[in-house]
Design a protein around this motif. Structure first.
Motif, short mmCIF file in Angstrom:
data_model
loop_
_atom_site.label_atom_id
_atom_site.label_comp_id
_atom_site.label_asym_id
_atom_site.label_seq_id
_atom_site.Cartn_x
_atom_site.Cartn_y
_atom_site.Cartn_z
N LYS A 51 24.33 7.83 -3.67
CA LYS A 51 25.30 8.77 -4.27
C LYS A 51 24.78 9.29 -5.61
O LYS A 51 24.86 10.48 -5.91
CB LYS A 51 26.65 8.08 -4.49
N MET A 52 24.22 8.36 -6.41
CA MET A 52 23.67 8.75 -7.71
C MET A 52 22.56 9.78 -7.51
O MET A 52 22.48 10.78 -8.21
CB MET A 52 23.02 7.53 -8.39
N PHE A 53 21.71 9.50 -6.52
CA PHE A 53 20.57 10.38 -6.27
C PHE A 53 21.07 11.80 -5.94
O PHE A 53 20.59 12.78 -6.51
CB PHE A 53 19.72 9.83 -5.12
N TYR A 54 22.05 11.90 -5.05
CA TYR A 54 22.53 13.23 -4.65
C TYR A 54 23.17 13.94 -5.84
O TYR A 54 23.03 15.15 -6.00
CB TYR A 54 23.50 13.12 -3.47
N ARG A 55 23.88 13.16 -6.67
CA ARG A 55 24.51 13.79 -7.83
C ARG A 55 23.44 14.34 -8.76
O ARG A 55 23.50 15.48 -9.21
CB ARG A 55 25.37 12.74 -8.55
N PHE B 115 13.38 4.68 -3.36
CA PHE B 115 13.20 5.16 -4.72
C PHE B 115 12.09 6.22 -4.77
O PHE B 115 12.25 7.30 -5.34
CB PHE B 115 12.88 3.97 -5.64
N LYS B 116 10.97 5.89 -4.10
CA LYS B 116 9.85 6.85 -4.08
C LYS B 116 10.27 8.15 -3.40
O LYS B 116 9.90 9.24 -3.82
CB LYS B 116 8.65 6.23 -3.34
N TYR B 117 11.08 7.99 -2.35
CA TYR B 117 11.55 9.16 -1.60
C TYR B 117 12.43 10.04 -2.50
O TYR B 117 12.34 11.27 -2.48
CB TYR B 117 12.35 8.65 -0.41
N SER B 118 13.24 9.39 -3.34
CA SER B 118 14.12 10.20 -4.19
C SER B 118 13.32 10.91 -5.29
O SER B 118 13.61 12.06 -5.64
CB SER B 118 15.25 9.36 -4.78
N ILE B 119 12.28 10.24 -5.80
CA ILE B 119 11.43 10.90 -6.80
C ILE B 119 10.72 12.09 -6.15
O ILE B 119 10.61 13.18 -6.73
CB ILE B 119 10.38 9.90 -7.36
N GLU B 120 10.29 11.89 -4.90
CA GLU B 120 9.65 12.96 -4.13
C GLU B 120 10.58 14.18 -4.07
O GLU B 120 10.18 15.32 -4.29
CB GLU B 120 9.46 12.42 -2.70
N GLY B 121 11.84 13.90 -3.79
CA GLY B 121 12.84 14.97 -3.68
C GLY B 121 13.03 15.69 -5.00
O GLY B 121 13.03 16.93 -5.06
N SER C 35 18.53 20.66 -9.21
CA SER C 35 17.82 21.56 -8.32
C SER C 35 18.69 22.73 -7.87
O SER C 35 19.89 22.57 -7.63
CB SER C 35 17.36 20.77 -7.09
N GLY C 36 18.07 23.87 -7.76
CA GLY C 36 18.78 25.05 -7.27
C GLY C 36 18.95 24.99 -5.76
O GLY C 36 19.78 25.70 -5.18
N THR C 37 18.17 24.15 -5.10
CA THR C 37 18.29 23.99 -3.65
C THR C 37 19.34 22.93 -3.38
O THR C 37 19.26 21.82 -3.92
CB THR C 37 16.94 23.49 -3.08
N GLU C 38 20.33 23.26 -2.55
CA GLU C 38 21.40 22.28 -2.33
C GLU C 38 20.94 21.16 -1.40
O GLU C 38 20.44 21.41 -0.31
CB GLU C 38 22.62 22.98 -1.73
N ILE C 39 21.08 19.94 -1.84
CA ILE C 39 20.74 18.79 -1.00
C ILE C 39 22.07 18.11 -0.69
O ILE C 39 22.69 17.52 -1.57
CB ILE C 39 19.80 17.81 -1.72
N VAL C 40 22.51 18.22 0.55
CA VAL C 40 23.86 17.78 0.90
C VAL C 40 23.93 16.25 1.00
O VAL C 40 23.11 15.63 1.68
CB VAL C 40 24.29 18.42 2.24
N ASP C 41 24.92 15.67 0.31
CA ASP C 41 25.11 14.22 0.34
C ASP C 41 25.44 13.77 1.77
O ASP C 41 26.31 14.33 2.42
CB ASP C 41 26.25 13.85 -0.61
#
Ligand code: UDP
Ligand code: MG
Length: 333
Positions: free
Chosen positions: A151-155, A227-233, A161-167
């Protein structure tokens, strides 16, 4: 809304092809279950929409019997195709290879563990949009700590980011050929599919469903890989952290400037007693830490640029089902 049956009767009867793209990493237990369910859905598709199916499995360097299982499936069912990587390249590379190999007019990407129910595909086909995407209604069944960080990551990413990443969005998608070609045109090395799917645009219809537990086997994600995946994002779809580090720099300069004025004025008014050694050290540590943090942010983008400019292939192929041309040996060629 036009259903596919209407569409076909209007357009004539060449059967359309629907590709199921399935990345598999150590999925020997789930594969037979998935295959049975996918065949059942393929029959439904044939009856309801006169559509044929093909199954593209991507073995992402599994250490178990996944590849043997795929060979056997291919031997008994010619709709099954597979590509096996020389090692584990990650799910994103698997998705890319699968999308590249898919020949369908429509392509569905789904996990091998039945967490993305193939039974939704006939419903998705009814929408005739460029893309039908799925999201989980709740995170029921997931460890609470994982849900919290997710949840924190999506927030954070949606603020940056200008690109919407849907939770809660899954990689379970149903796409038209046009959409797939658009996704494939982004051949970047550091892939974050959730962002890429959104970045390419087009009209997307969302379907929600309850979280489903894995049919068999274990999840391949641990805290560190997530964690690495979220940094990638974040690094892939926002440059806000870079601006943030500049902002922090300016902010620290301002504080230091005010501090200098205070020290000078105090020295002029009250003399200059030698004091404040501990506070000095604390401040030095704080500033040092901030500098390293900001260098780290810059370094993160630099490393992404570095891996990008090396133009290494996204994956290397060890074995395929032998079908010519479908599987190119590497990705970005
Ligand atoms: N997967 C993959 N390569 C990897 C990790 C996972 O191809 O390095 C595949 C895996 O076999 C599954 C899908 O990606 O089909 C989703 O993985 P998993 O179910 O472990 O993730 P979760 O559902 O727990 O997020
Ligand atoms: Mg799963």
């Amino acid at each position: 809304m036009i259903s596919h049956a209407d569409y076909l009767s209007e357009k004539d009867t060449v059967p359309m092809l629907i590709s199921f793209v399935v990345p598999c990493y150590n999925e020997e237990e789930s594969l037979p279950l998935f295959y049975d369910e996918a065949c059942r859905v393929a029959n439904v598709l044939r009856q309801q929409s006169h559509a044929e199916a093909e199954f593209i499995f991507v073995d992402d360097g599994s250490g178990d019997k996944t590849l043997e299982k795929l060979r056997a499936l291919h031997a008994k069912d010619e709709r099954v195709h597979y590509i096996s990587f020389s090692r584990n390249f990650g799910k994103e590379a698997g998705l890319y290879a699968g999308l590249k190999a898919a020949k369908g007019d429509y392509v569905a990407t789904l996990d091998a563990d039945l967490q993305d129910p193939p039974s939704l595909i006939p419903e998705m086909l009814q929408f005739l949009l460029d893309c039908v995407a799925t999201r989980r209604k709740t995170r029921k069944g997931e460890p609470p700590i994982r849900s919290f960080f997710a949840k924190m990551f999506y927030r954070i990413i949606n603020k940056m980011s200008g690109t919407e990443i849907v939770d809660g969005a899954r990689d379970f998608r149903f796409m038209t050929r046009k959409f797939v070609d658009a996704v494939l045109s982004l051949s970047e090395y550091n892939r974050f599919s959730k962002g890429i799917f959104s970045w390419v645009g087009f009209k997307t219809h969302w379907i929600s469903y309850e979280n489903i537990e894995r049919a068999a086997g274990k999840t391949k994600w641990n805290f560190w890989s997530l964690f690495k995946y979220s940094i990638e994002g974040i690094a892939g779809f926002s440059t806000v952290p870079l601006a943030l580090s500049s902002f922090l720099g300016v902010f620290c300069c301002l504080i230091a400037f005010i501090g200098i004025i205070v020290v000078v004025v105090r020295a002029l008014l009250f003399g200059d007693p030698v004091a404040g050694w501990p506070s000095m050290i604390s401040i030095m540590l704080l500033i040092g830490g901030l500098q390293l943090f900001c260098i780290g942010i810059v370094g993160e983008y630099l490393s992404k640029t570095y891996t990008e400019v090396k133009h290494r292939p996204l994956y290397l192929t060890k074995e395929t089902d032998g079908e010519d041309r479908r599987f190119t040996p590497s990705a970005n060629v």
